[in-house]
Design a protein around this motif. Structure first.
Motif, short mmCIF file in Angstrom:
data_model
loop_
_atom_site.label_atom_id
_atom_site.label_comp_id
_atom_site.label_asym_id
_atom_site.label_seq_id
_atom_site.Cartn_x
_atom_site.Cartn_y
_atom_site.Cartn_z
N GLN A 167 0.83 -1.20 0.00
CA GLN A 167 0.00 0.00 0.00
C GLN A 167 0.86 1.25 0.00
OE1 GLN A 167 -3.39 -0.28 -0.28
NE2 GLN A 167 -2.93 -2.48 -0.42
N ALA A 168 0.45 2.27 -0.79
CA ALA A 168 1.19 3.53 -0.85
C ALA A 168 1.15 4.22 0.51
CB ALA A 168 0.58 4.44 -1.91
N CYS A 169 2.21 4.96 0.83
CA CYS A 169 2.25 5.66 2.11
C CYS A 169 3.33 6.73 2.08
CB CYS A 169 2.51 4.71 3.27
SG CYS A 169 4.20 4.10 3.35
N THR A 170 3.32 7.59 3.09
CA THR A 170 4.38 8.56 3.32
C THR A 170 4.87 8.39 4.76
OG1 THR A 170 2.82 10.26 4.05
CG2 THR A 170 3.39 10.23 1.71
N TYR A 177 11.40 4.70 12.30
CA TYR A 177 11.63 3.94 13.53
C TYR A 177 12.95 4.30 14.18
CZ TYR A 177 12.01 -0.10 16.64
OH TYR A 177 12.16 -0.91 17.74
N PHE A 178 14.03 4.27 13.42
CA PHE A 178 15.36 4.55 13.98
C PHE A 178 15.59 6.05 14.10
CE2 PHE A 178 16.27 0.23 12.30
CZ PHE A 178 16.68 -0.35 13.48
N ASP A 179 16.22 6.45 15.20
CA ASP A 179 16.52 7.87 15.42
C ASP A 179 17.40 8.42 14.30
OD1 ASP A 179 15.08 7.58 17.70
OD2 ASP A 179 16.79 7.63 19.08
N LEU A 180 18.27 7.58 13.77
CA LEU A 180 19.20 8.01 12.72
C LEU A 180 18.46 8.57 11.50
CD1 LEU A 180 22.15 8.02 11.55
CD2 LEU A 180 21.65 5.73 10.67
N LEU A 181 17.25 8.07 11.26
CA LEU A 181 16.50 8.45 10.05
C LEU A 181 15.47 9.53 10.29
CD1 LEU A 181 15.87 4.87 8.59
CD2 LEU A 181 17.79 6.39 8.16
N CYS A 182 15.47 10.16 11.45
CA CYS A 182 14.41 11.10 11.80
C CYS A 182 14.49 12.42 11.03
CB CYS A 182 14.43 11.37 13.30
SG CYS A 182 13.72 9.99 14.26
N GLN A 183 15.52 12.62 10.24
CA GLN A 183 15.60 13.80 9.38
C GLN A 183 15.17 13.49 7.94
OE1 GLN A 183 16.31 17.00 10.38
NE2 GLN A 183 16.14 16.04 12.40
N MET A 184 14.69 12.28 7.72
CA MET A 184 14.29 11.85 6.38
C MET A 184 12.79 12.04 6.17
SD MET A 184 17.28 10.63 5.43
CE MET A 184 17.00 9.58 4.03
N ARG A 185 12.42 12.29 4.93
CA ARG A 185 11.01 12.30 4.53
C ARG A 185 10.88 11.54 3.22
NH1 ARG A 185 12.13 16.75 7.34
NH2 ARG A 185 10.57 17.42 8.89
N CYS A 186 9.92 10.65 3.15
CA CYS A 186 9.80 9.80 1.95
C CYS A 186 8.34 9.51 1.65
CB CYS A 186 10.60 8.51 2.11
SG CYS A 186 10.37 7.66 3.69
N ALA A 187 8.07 9.34 0.37
CA ALA A 187 6.74 8.97 -0.13
C ALA A 187 6.93 7.88 -1.16
CB ALA A 187 6.04 10.18 -0.74
N LEU A 204 10.22 8.61 -3.39
CA LEU A 204 10.88 9.91 -3.35
C LEU A 204 11.36 10.15 -1.93
CD1 LEU A 204 8.62 12.34 -5.44
CD2 LEU A 204 10.89 11.49 -6.02
N THR A 205 12.63 10.50 -1.78
CA THR A 205 13.20 10.73 -0.45
C THR A 205 13.99 12.02 -0.43
OG1 THR A 205 13.34 8.36 0.08
CG2 THR A 205 14.79 9.83 1.29
N VAL A 206 13.90 12.75 0.67
CA VAL A 206 14.69 13.96 0.87
C VAL A 206 15.18 13.96 2.32
CG1 VAL A 206 12.78 15.45 1.59
CG2 VAL A 206 14.76 16.46 0.44
N GLU A 207 16.31 14.55 2.55
CA GLU A 207 16.89 14.58 3.89
C GLU A 207 17.10 16.02 4.34
OE1 GLU A 207 20.78 12.82 6.35
OE2 GLU A 207 20.53 12.41 4.20
N ALA A 208 16.76 16.27 5.61
CA ALA A 208 17.03 17.55 6.28
C ALA A 208 16.23 18.71 5.72
CB ALA A 208 18.52 17.88 6.23
N ARG A 209 15.16 18.43 5.01
CA ARG A 209 14.26 19.49 4.54
C ARG A 209 12.93 18.86 4.16
NH1 ARG A 209 16.10 22.46 -0.69
NH2 ARG A 209 17.92 22.89 0.61
N ARG A 210 11.94 19.71 3.90
CA ARG A 210 10.64 19.22 3.45
C ARG A 210 10.59 19.17 1.93
NH1 ARG A 210 7.06 18.25 7.14
NH2 ARG A 210 7.35 19.08 9.25
N PHE A 211 9.62 18.44 1.42
CA PHE A 211 9.52 18.30 -0.03
C PHE A 211 9.22 19.63 -0.71
CE2 PHE A 211 8.63 13.75 0.92
CZ PHE A 211 9.60 13.19 0.10
#
Length: 436
Positions: A167-170, A177-187, A204-211
């Motif tokens: 199923q599609a998700c963002t 889950y991991f603290d290391l990835l808490c600056q990531m945003r993905c769809a 689509l993934t971006v790090e340290a900013r919003r899409f």
């Protein structure tokens, strides 16, 4: 699991009053996710309404396999042999996605977003080839072909959830889950094959900013286009139908697609096709093309000789515009037994749009006989129709009129038998209504 609304729970949250639901005081997405993590990981409370159900389910799966959320996530090095095997295994998916991946990367060239394509197991098979910015240390490690970014390895991410659930998700920031990835945003969105199974995941993934744009809608649009290409590429022996209520939607991601097999059944439908027909067929007799579309295979094959979209009314009464294309190898697909009853073996050649020949039983290719007297060189149609009718009647009699049992012995759908019987009944009621 019910929310803990005790005074102690409210004090632990550090917000709100003892009598009020705590999530009402988390006014921003960041606050809601922080509260959700506190409830789930520290208090053992299900944070319903604070984060999506897909994220909660992923956290539950990850907590069973990853005890330490603060550990460094390992990203295994990719060996040349592993890379070669991964790409070879997903060659068809990559070919179907090639054009859309290029278009996405061109559109996103002015952003820091990465376009990632994984296989069904979560292994990266394509990633945007551009240097990651200095503020993207995690992407530099994860965004490599051959790296496994499934939920089992990197915990909660959008592509990981899609690979696990289909199923599609963002997944936004601290929803990982991991603290290391808490600056990531993905769809991410799924890509399915002709069997209905997950073939890949577009992300689509971006790090340290919003899409800065609606990433979920964009990835869903391109994933649909890739899926449509893959379905057609895998349909080497199918009649491909494109249909929609408006002809302007044909050739777009909104077009409905169906693959018709030589046995006269619908082999697959894309999501738009299933929605337009109102459902996905499950039982074998529900996949009969006449049952779902209201037209036999012979008439649909004839549509393949016309390049322009043709109007067609479905069995539901809905009017649509249709284009048909016969897929096949060098010798063309064999449709000789597509709709023929057992014993109707005499084939009739029909020219396809590409100039190839495909075989169709004469009893289905021609309209009903008009009962005229036979010529010295008798036409095969009356004989075949009479043979077909006698075979059906004898089989029904042998099973006491049970249509299901007769259809099973004749290896056709019940819908086909019902249509034959109804047609004969109509002929008997209006004997002079035949074609000239």
């Amino acid at each position: 699991m019910a929310l803990d609304r005790s005074p102690a729970g409210s004090r632990n949250a550090g917000i709100g009053t003892p009598d009020a639901p705590r999530q009402l005081f988390a006014s921003t997405p960041t606050q809601r996710v922080a509260l959700a993590r506190q409830q789930f990981f520290e208090e053992g409370v299900r944070p319903s309404g604070l984060v999506g159900e897909a994220v909660i389910q992923s956290w539950m799966r990850c907590s069973r396999t990853h005890a330490d959320r603060q550990r460094i996530v390992p990203f295994d090095p990719v060996t040349p042999s592993r890379l070669h095997a991964t790409l070879a295994r997903n060659r068809q998916l990559l070919e179907a996605a090639r054009q859309e991946l290029g278009q996405m990367e061109h559109a996103l060239a002015g952003t820091d977003c990465r376009v990632i394509l994984t296989d069904s197991e979560g292994v990266v098979v394509h990633v945007t080839q551009q240097p990651a910015a200095a503020q993207q240390p995690v992407l530099r490690k994860t965004a490599r072909v051959g790296v496994n970014i499934s939920e089992r390895i990197v915990g909660t991410t959008a592509p990981g959830i899609v690979a696990s659930t289909g199923q599609a998700c963002t997944v936004d920031g601290a929803e990982h889950y991991f603290d290391l990835l808490c600056q990531m945003r993905c769809a991410a969105a799924p890509i399915r094959d002709v069997t209905g199974q997950l073939a890949g995941v577009l992300d689509l993934t971006v790090e340290a900013r919003r899409f800065g744009f609606d990433a979920a809608s964009m990835v869903a649009l391109y994933a649909t286009t890739i899926e449509n290409r893959l379905l057609q590429a895998q349909s080497r022996d199918h009649l491909i139908l494109r249909f929609q209520a408006s002809p302007t939607l044909l050739g777009t991601p909104l077009e409905a697609l169906a693959g018709i097999a030589p046995d006269g059944t619908i082999a697959w439908l894309n999501n738009a096709g299933a929605r337009l027909l109102g459902r996905l067929p499950e039982a074998a007799d529900e996949r009969d093309v006449e049952f779902l579309l209201g037209h036999d295979l012979a008439s649909l094959l004839r549509l393949g000789r016309r390049e322009a979209a043709q109007p067609l009314r479905l069995a539901s009464g809905l009017g649509v515009w249709v284009q048909a294309q016969l897929k096949g190898g060098a010798d063309g697909a064999d449709f000789r037994h597509a709709v023929a009853m057992p014993g109707e073996a005499a084939p009739l050649a029909i020219e396809t749009r590409e100039g190839r020949q495909t075989q169709l039983a004469a009893a289905e290719a021609y309209p009903d006989a008009d009962g005229t007297e036979a010529s010295p060189q008798p036409q095969p149609e009356p004989t075949l129709r009479e043979h077909s009718r006698k075979l059906i009647e004898d089989t029904l009699a042998a099973h006491g009129g049970n249509v299901s049992q007769a259809a099973r012995q004749l290896r056709v759908s019940r819908g086909t038998l019902y249509r034959r019987l109804r047609g004969w009944r109509d002929e008997a009621a209006a004997p002079d209504s035949g074609r000239n």
